[in-house]
Structures are given as structure tokens and as C-alpha cells.
Design a protein around this motif. Structure first.
Motif, PDB file in Angstrom:
ATOM      1  N   ALA A 254       0.874  -1.311   0.086  1.00 19.67           N
ATOM      2  CA  ALA A 254      -0.066  -0.070   0.105  1.00 19.67           C
ATOM      3  C   ALA A 254       0.884   1.430  -0.040  1.00 19.67           C
ATOM      4  O   ALA A 254       0.721   2.302   0.991  1.00 19.67           O
ATOM      5  CB  ALA A 254      -1.041   0.126   1.349  1.00 19.67           C
ATOM      6  N   PRO A 255       1.737   1.492  -1.102  1.00 15.91           N
ATOM      7  CA  PRO A 255       2.602   2.778  -1.090  1.00 15.91           C
ATOM      8  C   PRO A 255       1.709   4.043  -1.418  1.00 15.91           C
ATOM      9  O   PRO A 255       0.709   3.579  -2.098  1.00 15.91           O
ATOM     10  CB  PRO A 255       3.753   2.373  -2.213  1.00 15.91           C
ATOM     11  CG  PRO A 255       2.832   1.344  -3.027  1.00 15.91           C
ATOM     12  CD  PRO A 255       1.997   0.481  -2.032  1.00 15.91           C
ATOM     13  N   ALA A 256       2.086   4.932  -1.141  1.00 14.75           N
ATOM     14  CA  ALA A 256       1.213   6.390  -1.534  1.00 14.75           C
ATOM     15  C   ALA A 256       1.188   6.369  -2.927  1.00 14.75           C
ATOM     16  O   ALA A 256       0.150   6.809  -3.078  1.00 14.75           O
ATOM     17  CB  ALA A 256       2.029   7.405  -0.874  1.00 14.75           C
ATOM     18  N   GLN A 257       2.128   6.100  -3.877  1.00 14.52           N
ATOM     19  CA  GLN A 257       1.838   5.943  -5.239  1.00 14.52           C
ATOM     20  C   GLN A 257       0.817   5.298  -5.955  1.00 14.52           C
ATOM     21  O   GLN A 257       0.378   5.457  -7.082  1.00 14.52           O
ATOM     22  CB  GLN A 257       3.336   5.701  -6.077  1.00 14.52           C
ATOM     23  CG  GLN A 257       3.939   4.490  -5.891  1.00 14.52           C
ATOM     24  CD  GLN A 257       5.042   4.286  -4.630  1.00 14.52           C
ATOM     25  OE1 GLN A 257       4.893   4.937  -3.812  1.00 14.52           O
ATOM     26  NE2 GLN A 257       6.039   3.554  -4.756  1.00 14.52           N
ATOM     27  N   LEU A 258       0.348   4.297  -4.778  1.00 18.20           N
ATOM     28  CA  LEU A 258      -0.774   3.312  -5.538  1.00 18.20           C
ATOM     29  C   LEU A 258      -1.880   3.702  -4.852  1.00 18.20           C
ATOM     30  O   LEU A 258      -3.017   4.124  -5.250  1.00 18.20           O
ATOM     31  CB  LEU A 258      -0.384   1.877  -5.168  1.00 18.20           C
ATOM     32  CG  LEU A 258      -1.682   1.151  -5.038  1.00 18.20           C
ATOM     33  CD1 LEU A 258      -2.342   1.097  -6.683  1.00 18.20           C
ATOM     34  CD2 LEU A 258      -1.525  -0.305  -5.040  1.00 18.20           C
ATOM     35  N   VAL A 259      -1.736   4.124  -3.383  1.00 15.19           N
ATOM     36  CA  VAL A 259      -3.080   4.462  -2.528  1.00 15.19           C
ATOM     37  C   VAL A 259      -3.877   5.589  -2.952  1.00 15.19           C
ATOM     38  O   VAL A 259      -4.956   5.803  -3.117  1.00 15.19           O
ATOM     39  CB  VAL A 259      -2.711   4.448  -1.066  1.00 15.19           C
ATOM     40  CG1 VAL A 259      -3.822   4.816  -0.197  1.00 15.19           C
ATOM     41  CG2 VAL A 259      -2.519   2.807  -0.805  1.00 15.19           C
ATOM     42  N   GLU A 260      -3.014   6.581  -3.357  1.00 15.61           N
ATOM     43  CA  GLU A 260      -3.328   7.933  -3.571  1.00 15.61           C
ATOM     44  C   GLU A 260      -4.369   8.089  -4.816  1.00 15.61           C
ATOM     45  O   GLU A 260      -5.359   8.351  -4.827  1.00 15.61           O
ATOM     46  CB  GLU A 260      -2.493   9.021  -3.758  1.00 15.61           C
ATOM     47  CG  GLU A 260      -1.765   9.443  -2.095  1.00 15.61           C
ATOM     48  CD  GLU A 260      -0.491  10.520  -2.270  1.00 15.61           C
ATOM     49  OE1 GLU A 260      -0.479  10.781  -3.250  1.00 15.61           O
ATOM     50  OE2 GLU A 260      -0.284  10.456  -1.128  1.00 15.61           O
ATOM     51  N   PRO A 261      -3.740   7.512  -5.972  1.00 10.06           N
ATOM     52  CA  PRO A 261      -4.706   7.411  -7.306  1.00 10.06           C
ATOM     53  C   PRO A 261      -5.877   6.407  -7.108  1.00 10.06           C
ATOM     54  O   PRO A 261      -6.803   6.498  -7.621  1.00 10.06           O
ATOM     55  CB  PRO A 261      -3.742   7.051  -8.367  1.00 10.06           C
ATOM     56  CG  PRO A 261      -2.400   6.639  -7.701  1.00 10.06           C
ATOM     57  CD  PRO A 261      -2.264   7.218  -6.253  1.00 10.06           C
ATOM     58  N   LEU A 262      -5.393   5.296  -6.384  1.00 10.06           N
ATOM     59  CA  LEU A 262      -6.402   4.341  -6.286  1.00 10.06           C
ATOM     60  C   LEU A 262      -7.684   5.037  -5.417  1.00 10.06           C
ATOM     61  O   LEU A 262      -8.875   4.697  -5.784  1.00 10.06           O
ATOM     62  CB  LEU A 262      -6.074   3.156  -5.449  1.00 10.06           C
ATOM     63  CG  LEU A 262      -6.939   2.101  -5.235  1.00 10.06           C
ATOM     64  CD1 LEU A 262      -7.742   1.411  -6.374  1.00 10.06           C
ATOM     65  CD2 LEU A 262      -6.328   0.895  -4.233  1.00 10.06           C
ATOM     66  N   SER A 263      -7.403   5.575  -4.363  1.00  8.59           N
ATOM     67  CA  SER A 263      -8.425   6.407  -3.707  1.00  8.59           C
ATOM     68  C   SER A 263      -9.275   7.068  -4.525  1.00  8.59           C
ATOM     69  O   SER A 263     -10.634   7.367  -4.300  1.00  8.59           O
ATOM     70  CB  SER A 263      -7.802   6.916  -2.275  1.00  8.59           C
ATOM     71  OG  SER A 263      -8.948   7.458  -1.458  1.00  8.59           O
ATOM     72  N   ALA A 264      -8.468   7.870  -5.172  1.00  9.22           N
ATOM     73  CA  ALA A 264      -9.340   9.125  -6.003  1.00  9.22           C
ATOM     74  C   ALA A 264     -10.093   8.364  -7.141  1.00  9.22           C
ATOM     75  O   ALA A 264     -11.239   8.817  -7.294  1.00  9.22           O
ATOM     76  CB  ALA A 264      -8.143   9.888  -6.732  1.00  9.22           C
ATOM     77  N   PHE A 265      -9.634   7.148  -7.444  1.00  9.08           N
ATOM     78  CA  PHE A 265     -10.374   6.435  -8.671  1.00  9.08           C
ATOM     79  C   PHE A 265     -11.774   5.814  -7.858  1.00  9.08           C
ATOM     80  O   PHE A 265     -12.819   6.066  -8.317  1.00  9.08           O
ATOM     81  CB  PHE A 265      -9.729   5.376  -9.329  1.00  9.08           C
ATOM     82  CG  PHE A 265     -10.603   4.572  -9.940  1.00  9.08           C
ATOM     83  CD1 PHE A 265     -10.932   4.713 -11.225  1.00  9.08           C
ATOM     84  CD2 PHE A 265     -10.896   3.139  -9.452  1.00  9.08           C
ATOM     85  CE1 PHE A 265     -11.775   3.801 -12.026  1.00  9.08           C
ATOM     86  CE2 PHE A 265     -11.583   2.474 -10.113  1.00  9.08           C
ATOM     87  CZ  PHE A 265     -12.035   2.679 -11.478  1.00  9.08           C
ATOM     88  N   LEU A 266     -11.598   5.401  -6.959  1.00  7.34           N
ATOM     89  CA  LEU A 266     -12.641   4.753  -6.120  1.00  7.34           C
ATOM     90  C   LEU A 266     -13.678   5.946  -5.513  1.00  7.34           C
ATOM     91  O   LEU A 266     -14.910   5.588  -5.384  1.00  7.34           O
ATOM     92  CB  LEU A 266     -12.327   3.824  -4.776  1.00  7.34           C
ATOM     93  CG  LEU A 266     -11.238   2.696  -5.076  1.00  7.34           C
ATOM     94  CD1 LEU A 266     -10.779   2.336  -3.735  1.00  7.34           C
ATOM     95  CD2 LEU A 266     -11.952   1.697  -6.065  1.00  7.34           C
ATOM     96  N   SER A 267     -13.456   6.929  -5.406  1.00  4.27           N
ATOM     97  CA  SER A 267     -14.279   8.270  -4.875  1.00  4.27           C
ATOM     98  C   SER A 267     -15.066   8.961  -5.956  1.00  4.27           C
ATOM     99  O   SER A 267     -16.005   9.470  -5.796  1.00  4.27           O
ATOM    100  CB  SER A 267     -13.486   9.143  -4.084  1.00  4.27           C
ATOM    101  OG  SER A 267     -12.887   8.404  -2.866  1.00  4.27           O
ATOM    102  N   ALA A 268     -14.239   8.632  -7.198  1.00  2.00           N
ATOM    103  CA  ALA A 268     -14.741   9.614  -8.220  1.00  2.00           C
ATOM    104  C   ALA A 268     -16.336   9.327  -8.515  1.00  2.00           C
ATOM    105  O   ALA A 268     -16.818   8.230  -8.470  1.00  2.00           O
ATOM    106  CB  ALA A 268     -13.862   9.192  -9.439  1.00  2.00           C
ATOM    107  N   ALA A 269     -17.082  10.345  -8.873  1.00  2.00           N
ATOM    108  CA  ALA A 269     -18.459  10.065  -8.982  1.00  2.00           C
ATOM    109  C   ALA A 269     -18.836   9.783 -10.586  1.00  2.00           C
ATOM    110  O   ALA A 269     -17.756   9.983 -11.159  1.00  2.00           O
ATOM    111  CB  ALA A 269     -19.305  11.540  -8.882  1.00  2.00           C
TER     112      ALA A 269
END
Length: 269
Positions: A254-269
Motif C-alpha cells: 500500500a505505497p502512497a503512489q498506489l493508494v492516492e490514485p486508487l482512492s481518487a478513482f474509487l471516490s470519483a462520481a
């Protein structure tokens, strides 16, 4: 912990954490949910993350025989119905299950990390007979070495003589993670054979309507970027995320370079 009733009446245990929109994680082969707890914790500020052990592992019910991916899809369908989630994360063989499920289940957002999907002969199962023979002979270290070399051809260790790889794998089996991989290897090989049996043109996934994020570790096996390139033309709602300095287990770290874009993708409307 909540319990979900599967179509056959068995109970699936949910391990959930966090607040926010629901996300279901489908874990890979050879492991339980334990290596994914770091990912769940990293996403928990913005998502309710649901982990569940796939059949034959830890607190999950026994797997039905003969094994098929359809059983996995039925269990995932029950989890989605119980949680109301429309967002799924799949890793390795869990990515295969999630992508197959997206053909029929109401999945709106699908994040894949190194999904073990067979298209155009990119994912090969030709090592399975040798690995099974070694395992049935009681040579677990040799069987794991065969699987490891096939799955990680980019690793310098995969170019060593098999006897040396087997000796190194024997050391891994002394570690709890390696020991678990050995205990689950027979099950993993059946899953791998099921993946190989679904090899075919990428057009078989053209019916996936979900938004898809295909992430792969740039330090991992070379077949994943090839797979992403093969799927891109038939999944127009897919984008590709190369993750620097990450291997096949990058999602567990769970490095930041994966978690940050992953979280943004999962949150997108």
C-alpha cells in the motif's frame, strides 16, 4: 464482524473498516485477507472497506468441488448485495474473478492490480503439471519454486538452477507467509488452471461496463503491462496506472503512489 449468506447457504464473514462509500476487496491466491489489512487501513479515511476470505481459507467455508470461477462470482454477488457496494478491488487471481464478475454483476467501478487474466496467450499455465507433480510427491519447496519462476520471470532468481531455487524456497517455507503459501498451493494451482482455461481474445471482456483502473507494478512481472495493452481497445472506460518501484505484492504494501490514485478513482462520481 458481519456474516453474509451465500447462495448455497454457507456463511461468508466480512471484515470491514473505515467510513464512506463501500468497497469490496477480492484477494489473490495463496493468501488470506491478512496481507490486505494495510491497504484497507490506508483507504479507511474515505471508504468503508470490506475484506472476506475466499473459500477454503481461514474463516471461510470449504470450497465446493469441482472448483469453478462461477462459485467465486456467486460469493462476490452475495457480498455486494449485502453491503450495497458497487465498487470492487481485485488483485491477482482476485482480479480475474472481479473482471469476470463485472460481466454480469452491478459493478460500477473496478480497480485491478496485477490481475491474473488470460488473453491472447499472455498468461500461460504450462508450468501447472510440473508443479502439481512436485506437490503430490511431497516436494512443496520445488513446487513453489516452479510456480515462482513462472510467475516472476523478471526476477534474477528465476534464472537460477531449479535446485537452487528450491533451496531458497525451502527457507521461505520457514516463514509464516511462505508456510501459508505452501499450505494453499494445491488450491492456488486449481485457480491458476481455471484462469488458463479462460484464455481467449480480449473481446470476451467487451461487455464490461464498469469504469476500470488497471494498475500494475513496474518492478513486477512483465506480462501485466502487455495484458493492459491487450485489454485497452475493448475496455474504452479503462485507464492504466503503472506503479513505480512496486512488485506483484505492491497492493499489500500500500505505497502512497498506489493508494492516492486508487482512492481518487474509487471516490470519483
Amino acid at each position: 464482524m458481519e456474516r453474509v449468506i451465500a447462495p448455497d447457504g454457507e456463511k461468508i464473514v466480512l471484515h470491514s473498516t473505515g467510513t464512506g462509500p463501500d468497497v469490496v476487496v477480492v484477494h489473490g491466491g495463496g493468501v488470506t485477507i491478512e496481507p490486505y489489512r494495510r491497504l484497507a487501513a490506508a483507504l479507511a479515511d474515505h471508504h468503508t472497506v470490506h475484506l472476506y476470505n475466499r473459500r477454503g481459507r481461514a474463516d471461510a467455508p470449504a470450497r465446493r468441488e469441482p472448483y469453478s470461477v462461477q462459485q467465486e462470482i456467486e460469493d462476490l454477488a452475495a457480498v455486494l448485495a449485502h453491503t450495497g457496494a458497487r465498487t470492487v478491488v481485485g488483485h491477482s487471481s482476485g482480479g480475474f474473478i472481479a473482471l469476470r464478475a463485472a460481466l454480469t454483476l452491478p459493478i460500477e467501478r473496478l480497480a485491478l492490480y496485477d490481475p491474473a487474466v488470460a488473453v491472447n496467450g499472455i498468461f500461460k499455465g504450462d508450468f501447472i503439471p510440473a508443479a502439481r507433480a512436485a506437490l503430490r510427491a511431497g516436494r512443496t519447496a520445488r513446487a513453489l519454486a516452479i510456480v515462482g519462476a513462472a510467475g516472476n520471470p523478471q526476477s534474477p532468481a528465476s534464472r537460477l538452477p531449479l535446485a537452487v531455487q528450491t533451496a531458497l524456497t525451502g527457507l521461505l517455507l520457514r516463514h509464516p507467509v511462505g508456510r501459508q503459501m505452501g499450505e494453499l498451493l494445491d488450491m492456488t494451482l486449481y485457480e491458476t488452471a481455471e484462469i488458463a482455461a479462460h484464455d481467449g481474445p480480449p473481446e470476451q471482456y467487451a461487455g464490461v461496463d464498469a469504469e476500470v483502473l488497471f494498475a500494475y507494478g513496474q518492478a513486477g512481472p512483465p506480462h501485466y503491462p502487455r495484458l493492459a495493452a491487450a485489454l485497452a481497445p475493448v475496455l474504452p472506460r479503462m485507464r492504466v496506472l503503472p506503479v513505480p518501484r512496486s512488485g506483484h505484492d505492491g497492493i499489500n504494501r500500500a505505497p502512497a503512489q498506489l493508494v492516492e490514485p486508487l482512492s481518487a478513482f474509487l471516490s470519483a462520481a
